[in-house]
Design an enzyme around this catalytic site. Structure first.
Site, PDB file in Angstrom:
ATOM      1  NE  ARG A  52     -14.321 -17.650 -31.998  1.00  0.00           N
ATOM      2  CZ  ARG A  52     -13.805 -17.739 -30.767  1.00  0.00           C
ATOM      3  NH1 ARG A  52     -14.144 -18.760 -29.987  1.00  0.00           N
ATOM      4  NH2 ARG A  52     -12.976 -16.832 -30.315  1.00  0.00           N
TER       5      ARG A  52
ATOM      6  CG  ASN B 284      -2.027  -1.056   1.080  1.00  0.00           C
ATOM      7  OD1 ASN B 284      -2.703  -1.144   0.064  1.00  0.00           O
ATOM      8  ND2 ASN B 284      -2.186  -1.873   2.108  1.00  0.00           N
TER       9      ASN B 284
ATOM     10  NE  ARG C   7      -8.482  -3.578   8.693  1.00  0.00           N
ATOM     11  CZ  ARG C   7      -8.436  -3.847   7.387  1.00  0.00           C
ATOM     12  NH1 ARG C   7      -7.870  -2.980   6.561  1.00  0.00           N
ATOM     13  NH2 ARG C   7      -8.949  -4.952   6.908  1.00  0.00           N
TER      14      ARG C   7
END
Length: 432
Positions: free
Chosen positions: A199, A60, A109
């Protein structure tokens, strides 16, 4: 990206471009809806960034194109101007420091919501338990560095003005899917979304929508019922070039090239760089000084950096060298770089300012590569700044780009390539 398996309310597919309804019962609108005199609902951006990433340690805050990964989405969220608050939920001190440097608030946290088994929903519910003022959460993934403020602005409008309870990001893909072969269960594969006998061409097929993981917006009452997607919900389709998600190391170089070309670099328009000023000791050189038997100083530099300087000059960018040390004239002439040089400089900012005025430039047209405390003010003042990988911590905190290369080991060439990519962005924006 944190697990999301608990956070979706199942529902059938919706027609293209249409909202779909989730399973939760009919939900009450957030307080104040439809009452123009009441305070608008509090929309908070929340980036979940725990320190225990298994794929890439501390990914991060790992540098992507010179910027901490989390910085790309924080910049977009803050510049969007639609959030009453922007938060990072983390359990790690280094991530907290980076978040605050970018202007975000930090929610610490708990260990309970920082486990490998914890889900995004667990962390968001914990955040809401501490923040009663928040009515809507925009959960933005730190691993989506090509997010732009305009995307967030449009989603905020969908939530606030159009009455959606949840909105999530998707990308359109044109990929044919086949069933998996399983020994003893299924010995042959079957088409899942096409007829092999007919297709379709890409241009004749609308493709399918896939979650790209960039963001999940949801109202408080929906989250408290255990859902991130549900109620009156809609998707927001992002451009394919902006749909980047980093999970493992192999994603990193691809994401770096993508963000340099399609990333969001801030509110101010990029200016074309006309002057690069480079510190000599520790940037052009590795900072080592050797003394010969006859007391002459010897320094060295990387040929790659000399080529980088040459390429910059050929593209019309003036390159000048600066040093607070009294480098000898013989040493400077031996470098053969043909750059204007100023040594024994006690005030580097004043010298660079003088050069800037002499060339008739604004600060946004000046770039600076430094590595020491004495470079700090210049790094903060110029339009584009960088430091080598081994620069001092104060210099690193003052810049927008940290090179992978060290001083005297290719940092100038690397920064030159970065400048060329930004110039390409400037030219593309001018053409548009």
């Amino acid at each position: 990206m944190d697990a999301l398996e608990k956070g979706a309310a199942t529902s059938g597919p919706a027609p293209r471009g249409r909202p779909s309804r989730g399973r939760p019962p009919k939900l009450q609108r957030s307080r104040g809806a439809g009452r123009g005199l009441e305070k608008p609902p509090h929309l908070a951006a929340l980036v979940l960034a725990r320190g225990g990433s298994k794929g890439i340690p501390l990914k991060n805050i790992k540098r992507l194109a010179g910027v901490p990964l989390i910085g790309w989405v924080l910049r977009a969220a803050l510049d969007a101007g639609v959030f009453q608050s922007v938060w990072v939920s983390t359990d790690h001190d280094e991530i907290e420091n980076v978040a605050k440097q970018f202007g975000a608030q930090v929610h610490r946290r708990s260990s309970e919501t920082s486990k490998d088994s914890s889900t995004s929903l667990d962390a968001i519910v914990e955040f809401l338990n501490y923040h009663n003022e928040v009515d809507i959460v925009g959960n933005i993934q730190a691993t989506s560095p090509c997010l732009h403020p305009t995307d967030l602005q449009k989603v905020a409008e969908m939530i606030r003005e159009e009455g959606y309870d949840s909105v999530f990001s998707v990308v359109r893909r044109h990929q044919f899917r086949w069933s998996e072969i399983q020994k003893g269960v299924r010995e042959v594969t079957e088409p899942l979304n096409l007829n092999p006998a007919k297709r379709p061409r890409r241009q004749d097929w609308d493709g399918e929508l896939y979650e790209n993981g960039s963001f999940y917006f949801a109202k408080r009452h929906l989250i408290e019922m255990g859902y991130l997607q549900g109620g009156k919900m809609a998707y927001y389709e992002m451009r394919a070039e902006h749909s980047v998600d980093i999970d493992v190391d192999i994603d990193w170089p691809i994401a770096e090239q993508r963000v340099l070309r399609f990333g969001y670099f801030g509110k101010e328009k990029l200016k074309e760089i006309k002057l690069l000023v480079c510190n000599i000791d520790g940037c052009l050189t590795n900072g080592h000084i050797y003394v010969s038997g006859d007391q002459k100083e010897i320094i060295s530099y990387d040929v790659k950096d000399a080529i980088g300087i040459s390429l910059l000059k050929k593209s019309g960018i003036e390159v000048r060298l600066i040093s607070e040390r009294a480098c000898s004239k013989q040493t400077l002439s031996a470098l053969k770089l043909d750059c204007k040089t100023e040594v024994s400089v006690s005030d580097k900012l004043a010298t660079v300012d003088e050069w800037r005025k002499e060339m008739g430039l604004c600060w946004k047209e000046v770039a600076y590569l430094g590595n020491e405390v004495s470079d700090e003010e210049c790094l903060k003042r110029v339009g584009l700044s960088a430091v080598p990988a081994d620069a001092c911590s104060r210099a690193q905190k003052a810049v927008g780009y940290i090179c992978k290369c060290s001083g005297g080991r290719g940092a100038i060439r690397e920064f030159a390539e970065h400048i060329f990519l930004l110039l390409e962005k400037v030219n593309n924006s001018c053409q548009k």
